[in-house]
Write a protein that holds these residues in place. Structure first.
Motif, PDB file in Angstrom:
ATOM      1  N   LEU A  28      -1.562  -7.582   8.087  1.00  0.00           N
ATOM      2  CA  LEU A  28      -1.711  -6.261   7.967  1.00  0.00           C
ATOM      3  C   LEU A  28      -0.943  -5.377   7.017  1.00  0.00           C
ATOM      4  O   LEU A  28      -1.606  -4.602   6.006  1.00  0.00           O
ATOM      5  N   LEU A  29       0.301  -5.529   7.307  1.00  0.00           N
ATOM      6  CA  LEU A  29       1.322  -4.690   6.063  1.00  0.00           C
ATOM      7  C   LEU A  29       1.232  -5.138   4.716  1.00  0.00           C
ATOM      8  O   LEU A  29       1.106  -4.380   4.065  1.00  0.00           O
ATOM      9  N   ASN A  30       1.174  -6.321   4.545  1.00  0.00           N
ATOM     10  CA  ASN A  30       0.972  -7.010   3.134  1.00  0.00           C
ATOM     11  C   ASN A  30      -0.299  -6.360   2.498  1.00  0.00           C
ATOM     12  O   ASN A  30      -0.207  -5.972   1.269  1.00  0.00           O
ATOM     13  N   HIS A  31      -1.361  -6.173   3.257  1.00  0.00           N
ATOM     14  CA  HIS A  31      -2.675  -5.784   2.760  1.00  0.00           C
ATOM     15  C   HIS A  31      -2.533  -4.233   2.374  1.00  0.00           C
ATOM     16  O   HIS A  31      -3.239  -3.641   1.623  1.00  0.00           O
ATOM     17  N   LEU A  32      -1.862  -3.628   3.499  1.00  0.00           N
ATOM     18  CA  LEU A  32      -1.869  -2.013   3.334  1.00  0.00           C
ATOM     19  C   LEU A  32      -1.007  -1.833   2.163  1.00  0.00           C
ATOM     20  O   LEU A  32      -1.233  -0.647   1.389  1.00  0.00           O
ATOM     21  N   LEU A  33       0.196  -2.436   1.924  1.00  0.00           N
ATOM     22  CA  LEU A  33       0.925  -2.493   0.704  1.00  0.00           C
ATOM     23  C   LEU A  33       0.354  -2.886  -0.663  1.00  0.00           C
ATOM     24  O   LEU A  33       0.722  -2.398  -1.715  1.00  0.00           O
ATOM     25  N   ARG A  34      -0.716  -3.634  -0.316  1.00  0.00           N
ATOM     26  CA  ARG A  34      -1.547  -4.326  -1.680  1.00  0.00           C
ATOM     27  C   ARG A  34      -0.342  -5.234  -2.443  1.00  0.00           C
ATOM     28  O   ARG A  34      -0.623  -5.376  -3.754  1.00  0.00           O
ATOM     29  N   GLN A  35       0.683  -5.781  -1.676  1.00  0.00           N
ATOM     30  CA  GLN A  35       1.537  -6.732  -2.356  1.00  0.00           C
ATOM     31  C   GLN A  35       2.315  -7.672  -1.025  1.00  0.00           C
ATOM     32  O   GLN A  35       2.292  -7.210   0.162  1.00  0.00           O
ATOM     33  N   LYS A  36       2.703  -8.610  -1.446  1.00  0.00           N
ATOM     34  CA  LYS A  36       3.228  -9.284  -0.402  1.00  0.00           C
ATOM     35  C   LYS A  36       4.780  -9.087   0.173  1.00  0.00           C
ATOM     36  O   LYS A  36       5.479  -9.020  -0.877  1.00  0.00           O
ATOM     37  N   LEU A  37       5.212  -8.652   1.204  1.00  0.00           N
ATOM     38  CA  LEU A  37       6.405  -8.363   1.624  1.00  0.00           C
ATOM     39  C   LEU A  37       6.744  -9.221   2.823  1.00  0.00           C
ATOM     40  O   LEU A  37       7.912  -9.838   2.962  1.00  0.00           O
TER      41      LEU A  37
END
Length: 302
Positions: A28-37
């Protein structure tokens, strides 16, 4: 209708993404940021640290905190550390996103709900992976059950992996953020160091490739991180607890550790935007996952 942030008023706040292990918080975080974290895998307890993801769009800056999964097994020091990290985040944020998995509700979900009972900030319940529900007629009754369990929470069905309804979730979050100046520069995406991100990428590849073969008594420490010209040289030490785990990790004639290193290096080159030379070593350190001092020395310090 004017949405929050579109009126020119600056908004900024911390948003904790919480839930039991393996419900899709990091995805969810990665998709909200639109990049892999945050690193991801199908294995529970992949996330071990609170990871800050910063999203700035116009007048709105959302500071997402991806937390380790809250779980009932606290038999080892590392499990207690992960629960402390997640619990601390719950009490230090402006909004909480409580992620649950489809129509499942476990004892650990109930435990998380109990910890949210006394929080003062708004809670949004994100019902994740709804695209995987075959019988859609069970969704509405489940939402009604969840509403009875958490009457103060706003409930939104989503699919983090498919980006379904994430715009609605983000709007609900933004509406609940306090007015205030931004805490970080517009182009910053995390407060974590490059060394931390490199270690996490190695750990992700190990977790994904080995799965159940290697228990969670494994961690990664960066011993070398040096830029020489256009090349970044990274040396990573992988700690395990037993000789048998070391043999599994290295593989036949070093084939497995080589494959792990190749996958991690490719992700590092994408992240750091340069050529990476990665070297991996494996060492046995018995009992590190249940040793508070060893955990602190390895960066598990909250």
């Amino acid at each position: 209708m004017t949405l929050p942030g579109q009126d020119g008023e600056s908004r900024c706040g911390y948003v904790a993404i919480v839930g039991r292990p393996n419900v899709g918080k990091s995805t969810l975080l990665n998709h909200l940021l639109r990049q892999k974290l945050s690193i991801t895998s199908r294995k529970p307890q992949t996330t071990r640290h609170n990871v800050l993801g910063i999203k700035t769009e116009g007048a709105v800056q959302i500071l997402f905190v991806d937390t380790p999964g809250l779980h009932q097994n606290q038999s080892k020091a590392i499990n207690r550390y992960m629960n402390r990290a997640a619990t601390t985040a719950i009490h230090d944020v402006d909004v909480i996103v409580f992620v649950v998995d489809r129509i499942a509700w476990t004892d650990e979900d109930e435990m998380v709900a109990g910890r949210l009972a006394d929080v003062k900030c708004p809670v949004i319940l994100a019902l994740n992976k709804v695209d995987q529900i075959d019988e859609k007629n069970v969704l509405l009754p489940h939402i009604q059950t969840l509403a009875a369990r958490l009457p103060a929470a706003e409930i939104v069905p989503i699919s983090a992996l498919r980006n379904d309804n994430l715009d609605v979730l983000e709007r609900l979050i933004t509406e609940r953020l306090p007015l205030g100046e931004h805490f970080f520069p517009q182009d910053q995406i995390t407060d974590r160091s490059s060394r931390f991100m490199a270690a996490e990428l190695v750990r992700e590849k190990i977790t994904r490739q080995l799965g159940a073969e290697l228990p969670y008594q494994m961690t990664v420490e960066i011993e070398e991180f040096k830029q020489e010209g256009a090349t970044l040289h990274i040396g990573a030490l992988v700690l395990v607890e037993r000789d048998s785990q070391k043999r599994i990790l290295i593989g036949d004639k070093g084939a497995r550790i080589k494959k792990i290193g190749q996958a991690a290096r490719l992700d590092m080159e994408t992240l750091f935007q340069c050529k990476v030379m990665l070297k991996l070593w494996v060492k046995v350190k018995t009992g590190w996952s249940d040793d508070e001092w060893a955990l602190r020395s390895l960066g598990y310090d909250g």
